[in-house]
Design an enzyme around this catalytic site. Sequence first.
Site, PDB file in Angstrom:
ATOM      1  N   GLU A   1      -2.744  -8.931   3.680  1.00 50.88           N
ATOM      2  CA  GLU A   1      -3.112  -9.336   5.042  1.00 50.88           C
ATOM      3  C   GLU A   1      -4.592  -9.153   5.340  1.00 50.88           C
ATOM      4  OE1 GLU A   1      -2.485  -4.933   5.339  1.00 50.88           O
ATOM      5  OE2 GLU A   1      -1.694  -6.572   4.128  1.00 50.88           O
TER       6      GLU A   1
ATOM      7  N   HIS B   1      -3.909  -5.091   0.018  1.00 50.52           N
ATOM      8  CA  HIS B   1      -3.483  -5.569   1.337  1.00 50.52           C
ATOM      9  C   HIS B   1      -3.546  -7.092   1.380  1.00 50.52           C
ATOM     10  CE1 HIS B   1      -3.390  -1.796   3.827  1.00 50.52           C
ATOM     11  NE2 HIS B   1      -3.890  -1.362   2.690  1.00 50.52           N
TER      12      HIS B   1
ATOM     13  N   CYS C   1       0.840  -1.205   0.000  1.00 54.78           N
ATOM     14  CA  CYS C   1       0.000   0.000   0.000  1.00 54.78           C
ATOM     15  C   CYS C   1       0.878   1.261   0.000  1.00 54.78           C
ATOM     16  CB  CYS C   1      -1.001  -0.032   1.149  1.00 54.78           C
ATOM     17  SG  CYS C   1      -2.365   1.137   0.934  1.00 54.78           S
TER      18      CYS C   1
END
Length: 193
Positions: free
Chosen positions: A170, A168, A78
Amino acid sequence: MKLLIINNHDSFTFNLVDLIRKLNVPYDVLNVEDLKENTAENYSHILISPGPDIPRAYPQLFSMLEKYYQQKSILGVCLGHQTLCEFFGGTLYNLENVRHGQKRTLKVRSNSPLFFDLPTEFNIGLYHSWGVQEEDFPDCLEITALCDEDVVMAMQHKSLPIYSVQFHPESYMSDFGEKILRNWLAIPPTTNP
């Protein structure tokens, strides 16, 4: 192998740390404001985390990259993606529609080792309001994936082990986040401290 995770104070940073823990890789987390000239010296890999604001708000990241970009394997997520693209000459633009908590489809368009053994399309989670312009993308970088709205979602350096993703990995909305991190860590760095 030893990994330095640079924490740019995003709520997602420790979700990334949790994924790294699953990979049993030695790592340290360092807050961006504590980043000094030689901090990354004893690490083979550097992960630049998400964070608020734009890359130029973090001059210490650019100083660190200036010193280590030819010596370390680097992954930006990001804000980290935007930082790496801008470091190599890319241009950011403000998106018309902010993408916070949006699920989109990633479209892989190269044989990037980051996406080794993954499908060419899968779900990703987006949380950003800036993008990197595709039109004047730096010659030394290759765009490796776009989203279904044709926003640059991933890149790699053409000759160095430097990678980044705008999405992202995650996020609970992203498929294959752990595999993407595992793939990155499996790529040999240019040096082994």
